[in-house]
Write a protein that holds these residues in place. Structure first.
Motif, PDB file in Angstrom:
ATOM      1  N   ALA A  16       0.813  -1.216   0.000  1.00 11.87           N
ATOM      2  CA  ALA A  16       0.000   0.000   0.000  1.00 11.87           C
ATOM      3  C   ALA A  16       0.848   1.269   0.000  1.00 11.87           C
ATOM      4  O   ALA A  16       0.492   2.267  -0.627  1.00 11.87           O
ATOM      5  N   ASP A  17       1.997   1.240   0.690  1.00  8.09           N
ATOM      6  CA  ASP A  17       2.826   2.439   0.808  1.00  8.09           C
ATOM      7  C   ASP A  17       3.949   2.492  -0.214  1.00  8.09           C
ATOM      8  O   ASP A  17       4.780   3.401  -0.179  1.00  8.09           O
ATOM      9  N   ALA A  18       3.993   1.529  -1.121  1.00  4.58           N
ATOM     10  CA  ALA A  18       5.093   1.498  -2.093  1.00  4.58           C
ATOM     11  C   ALA A  18       4.906   2.581  -3.147  1.00  4.58           C
ATOM     12  O   ALA A  18       3.796   3.057  -3.383  1.00  4.58           O
ATOM     13  N   TRP A  19       6.009   2.971  -3.778  1.00  9.21           N
ATOM     14  CA  TRP A  19       5.938   3.846  -4.948  1.00  9.21           C
ATOM     15  C   TRP A  19       5.687   2.976  -6.175  1.00  9.21           C
ATOM     16  O   TRP A  19       6.296   1.913  -6.313  1.00  9.21           O
ATOM     17  N   PRO A  20       4.834   3.397  -7.084  1.00  5.30           N
ATOM     18  CA  PRO A  20       4.485   2.561  -8.241  1.00  5.30           C
ATOM     19  C   PRO A  20       5.681   2.078  -9.058  1.00  5.30           C
ATOM     20  O   PRO A  20       5.659   0.974  -9.578  1.00  5.30           O
ATOM     21  N   LEU A  21       6.746   2.903  -9.154  1.00  7.80           N
ATOM     22  CA  LEU A  21       7.881   2.485  -9.983  1.00  7.80           C
ATOM     23  C   LEU A  21       8.631   1.303  -9.375  1.00  7.80           C
ATOM     24  O   LEU A  21       9.465   0.693 -10.036  1.00  7.80           O
TER      25      LEU A  21
END
Lengths: 244, 274
Positions: A123-128
């Motif tokens: 949930a807290d990850a960056w999309p890249l």
């Protein structure tokens, strides 16, 4: 009725352009009188070769291409998952999921949707930082969190590797059975269409040229639709000797 | 980017670590790269000590060091630094505000672009440092022409990069946002402006460099305080050591503001790290 899709004599033309210059008065007809009825909760796969107009039909139904002749009606709540996940790289995963929603507890809503695609921990990850399959699952969560009556899938598995694609097929089928939105899946993969859809519709040169009801138990096995596969491939202009 | 660079539009650097290389943070700086600069300084010192390089042309590194130290101790350097920094800050803020607002207007609205972009594009071809004579006629020889020069230097790079950053927003993302029910305001806030940030930060770095450069030129004109005053004063007394100290301080100030922007970049663009 909520969820029903009705397309009657839909015509969509694009101006002909050479380079950046538009030739006045010249039009290319991409959809040439499409008629299509989809029942609420039905899963329809739209097959066609490249340039057959299948993506254009989806874009018209999504409200992305206006200026059409003929009529169509779609439910009020429509969600789209594109071939590319189209996540905002500068917003964390959960914010992407609830983008454009006006929920008070967005975080909770997003986490619930991410749990459904088994990505709660990102949930807290960056999309890249996501893999292609993960990003596409986020895109799916983003579409489903809006509780759509109509879910439009524009070749969402096209850019995935073969193994990830198989897992995604199962996931989409499962989510569809739980939420029962009407689904229009645009694809050029016959196996994928027969694996997932209640009905397979073939679009060729802007017209619906064939329609097959896939009356098989789920989850399906590839061996169970061999005959149907031959028939659909024939509709697409491929004889079985080439495909086998 | 140091103050000696004035560009218009440059590509944003991505903060991504080099693929396949050593992991970031564990790489030691290549000490061998210090060999030649060190050798040059030693050569310079040797030339000064042997009298090949006379003191009234260029002071020796040792003298420069000592002079710098004593100027710092008696407060002259600190005062000059404060005055010059204040000029850059005020001029830069004015210029950045102008470039920022105009960049937003012409980036976000079609009519804004039609009205704002042509005159700005015409004006930016003027070498802004050449405006000094006009600025002196308009503003006299006090603080105003210096601030105006700094503002002019900062405004254009920021405008150009902000405008370019906004215009190169990925249309696929805008379309996705539209399908997801975002209003125009939300599309600007969540898609357009964040997409423009990397390019805008490049503009910010170039603008700061241009601001320092403009200040150095502006301070040549009748300054009664600041680093430029220090340098001009020293010239009249053939104090090349003070001149060099002043130049070094300019360089350090430029590097410092550049490092500040880089720190901001690392924080704001942390989503780019893969």
């Amino acid at each position: 009725m909520a969820g029903a899709v009705s397309v009657r004599g839909l015509v969509k033309e694009f101006p002909v352009a050479v380079g950046r210059r538009i030739r006045p008065g010249e039009w290319r007809r991409v959809l040439d009188g499409v008629d299509l009825e989809i029942a609420p909760g039905e899963f329809v796969a739209l097959l066609g070769r490249s340039g057959s107009g299948k993506s254009t039909l989806l874009r018209v139904l999504a409200g992305l291409d206006a200026d059409v002749a003929g009529g169509f009606s779609v439910p009020r709540r429509v969600s789209v998952a594109f071939q590319q996940p189209r996540l905002l790289p500068w917003r964390r995963v959960w914010r992407n999921v609830v983008l454009g929603l006006r929920e008070v507890d967005g975080r909770v809503v997003a986490e619930r949707a991410l749990a459904e695609v088994r990505l709660a921990e990102r949930a807290d990850a960056w999309p890249l930082t996501l893999s292609g399959g993960e990003a596409q699952r986020v895109s799916l969560a983003r579409a489903l969190v809006r509780r759509p009556d109509l879910l439009l899938l524009d070749e969402p598995f096209g850019a995935l590797d073969a193994l990830t694609r198989l897992a995604m097929h199962r996931l989409v089928e499962q989510l569809w059975r739980e939420h029962r939105p009407t689904v229009l899946l645009v694809t050029h993969d016959v196996d994928e269409a027969l694996l997932l859809a209640d009905r397979v519709v073939v679009l060729d040169a802007g017209r619906i040229t064939a329609s097959h009801v896939v009356d098989l138990d789920r989850p399906r096995r590839r061996s169970s639709f061999a005959d149907l596969r031959v028939a659909v491939l024939a509709d697409l202009g491929v004889d079985d000797a080439e495909a086998a | 980017m140091s103050i000696s660079t004035t560009g218009a539009v440059a590509r944003p650097e991505t903060a991504a670590a080099p693929r396949g290389g050593a992991p970031p943070g564990r790489r030691l700086p290549d000490l061998a790269r210090w060999l030649s600069p060190l050798a040059l300084v030693l050569l310079w010192q040797a030339a000064s000590a042997t009298g090949v390089l006379p003191e009234d042309k260029l002071a020796s590194p040792a003298t420069v060091l000592v002079t710098g130290w004593s100027l710092a101790l008696d407060g002259q350097l600190g005062d000059a630094l404060l005055v010059s920094s204040g000029r850059v800050a005020a001029g830069f803020l004015a210029g950045a505000a102008m470039g920022g607002v105009l960049g937003l207007v012409s980036g976000l609205s079609r009519w804004g672009e039609r009205l704002v972009d042509p005159p700005v594009q015409m004006l930016r071809t003027l070498p802004h440092l050449g405006l000094i004579p006009l600025f002196i006629l308009w503003f006299g020889i006090g603080e105003e022409p210096k601030l105006a020069l700094v503002a002019a230097g900062a405004a254009f790079p920021l405008y150009l990069n902000l405008h370019a950053g906004i215009r190169q927003t990925d249309p696929a993302l805008l379309e996705a946002a539209r399908v997801l029910g975002c209003t125009r305001y939300e599309r600007i806030a969540h898609v357009v402006l964040p997409a423009a940030v990397p390019q805008a930060l490049v503009g910010l770095r170039i603008a700061l460099g241009a601001a320092w450069l403009s200040l150095i030129v502006g301070e040549q004109v009748n300054a009664d305080a600041g680093i430029g005053f220090l340098i001009n004063n020293a010239r009249e007394f053939l104090r090349t050591d003070v001149v060099v100290v002043g130049l070094l301080v300019y360089a350090l100030l430029g590097l410092t503001t550049d490092a500040l922007v880089r720190a901001v970049e690392r924080r704001v663009l942390r989503w780019q790290a893969r």
